[in-house]
Design an enzyme around this catalytic site. Structure first.
Site, PDB file in Angstrom:
ATOM      1  N   PRO A 100      71.670 -14.691 -79.170  1.00  0.00           N
ATOM      2  CA  PRO A 100      70.643 -15.444 -78.473  1.00  0.00           C
ATOM      3  C   PRO A 100      70.246 -16.781 -79.068  1.00  0.00           C
ATOM      4  CG  PRO A 100      69.709 -13.549 -79.630  1.00  0.00           C
ATOM      5  CD  PRO A 100      71.050 -13.814 -80.159  1.00  0.00           C
ATOM      6  N   GLU A 101      70.751 -17.835 -78.539  1.00  0.00           N
ATOM      7  CA  GLU A 101      70.148 -19.152 -78.732  1.00  0.00           C
ATOM      8  C   GLU A 101      69.646 -19.557 -77.355  1.00  0.00           C
ATOM      9  OE1 GLU A 101      72.497 -21.867 -81.137  1.00  0.00           O
ATOM     10  OE2 GLU A 101      73.647 -20.197 -81.935  1.00  0.00           O
TER      11      GLU A 101
END
Length: 293
Positions: A2-3
């Site tokens: 998750p970015e």
DNA sequence: CGGGACTCCTGCCAGC
DNA sequence: TGCTGGCAGGAGTCCC
């Protein structure tokens, strides 16, 4: 996973199952994720209507009809899977579309379960448990420590070469570290920092302050927006009828120019360099020493 | 205050 | 095959 692009992709995937939908029953299978869950967490979610799903930096914000906001951070390994009702059909745009199976949500790392009124089951699992959730009164949101010091959204209007430059000025840390700092720009992580610096032709070792000039900050700001937009497009395009639950999102990983490509030939035409891996503040940095100056 | 080291947790994979 | 060490998309805290 998750970015910013992944979190936004998750938000978009969850939206059809959550927005405008009521949580029939929320279940927490343990008392904490990274942090203790708030008091009576599951009870406070049960019966609530999710009015809207937003994203800020790497956080997902579910606005509830109780006036509270469910704040979600996926950490390193947080995942949602959506399990449509038995015999039901997945709405278009859903991701992690698992075949309906009883037993969804009973895995070792399935921590939070939302059973929606229409029978859809949404399962949050997080094997490393670096993710967390919190419930915050909406009026207190801006003052929340998690959100208060975040820098500008890189895809928003307030982000520009100028605002980036202002936040880099005077900082002696390497630009790599400064960009990972969420106060500089909100939503970048290790992958996209590496990719953006490559595109901008800027060495990760260079001091942040030395990137604050108009030329480099312009190149970097543009590279950040470009790489995030492309990743977002790749994530989104493959989410439609995405049929796995293994947590892979999108296909942008095939487009990495430097990340996890140690030893590969630099992809910049005519460069001829080789991608190198170094460690900066304990984390891998990938870059081309030849064309990133 | 800025910046770097360390920390949380689990799983996986390369190498022996 | 089995064990070990290193590494993983994050970020808060502590210490200088």
């Amino acid at each position: 996973m998750p970015e910013l692009p992944e979190v936004e992709t998750v938000r978009r995937g969850l939206a059809p199952a959550l927005e405008g939908c009521r949580i029939r029953l929320a279940t927490q299978r343990r008392a904490n994720l990274r942090y203790p869950l708030p008091d009576r967490f599951a009870e406070r979610l049960t019966g609530r209507l999710v009015e809207r799903l937003d994203r800020r930096a790497k956080y997902i914000l579910a606005r509830l009809d109780s006036g509270e906001v469910l704040l979600i951070h996926l950490g390193m390994s947080g995942r949602f899977t959506i399990h449509p009702p038995e015999g039901g059909e997945a709405a278009p745009g859903q991701f992690h579309h698992a075949t309906p199976e009883s037993g969804a949500g009973t895995g070792k790392h399935d921590h939070i379960i939302f059973d929606m009124e229409d029978g859809t089951r949404i399962v949050y699992s997080d094997h490393r448990r670096f993710g967390f959730m919190d419930l915050i009164v909406e009026a207190d949101l801006d003052a929340n420590p998690h959100l208060a010091s975040l820098g500008p959204e890189p895809l928003g209007n307030e982000f520009s070469a100028f605002t980036l430059s202002e936040r880099l000025r005077g900082r002696r840390a390497p630009i790599k570290a400064a960009l990972l700092d969420q106060r500089t720009v909100a939503g970048l992580g290790n992958i996209y920092v590496c990719e953006a610096l490559f595109r901008a032709g800027i060495s990760p070792n260079r001091s942040a302050a030395s990137v604050a000039g108009p030329q480099r900050s312009e190149r970097l700001a543009r590279a950040i927006r470009e790489v995030l937009n492309e990743a977002l497009a790749a994530g989104g395009s493959t989410l439609r009828d995405y049929a796995h639950t293994d947590g892979e999102l999108g296909y942008f990983q095939h487009s990495f120019a430097v990340y996890d490509r140690e030893g590969d030939a630099c992809s910049k035409p005519g460069c001829g360099g080789t991608v190198k891996r170094i460690v900066q503040s304990g984390r891998s940095t990938f870059y081309c020493p030849r064309c990133q100056k």
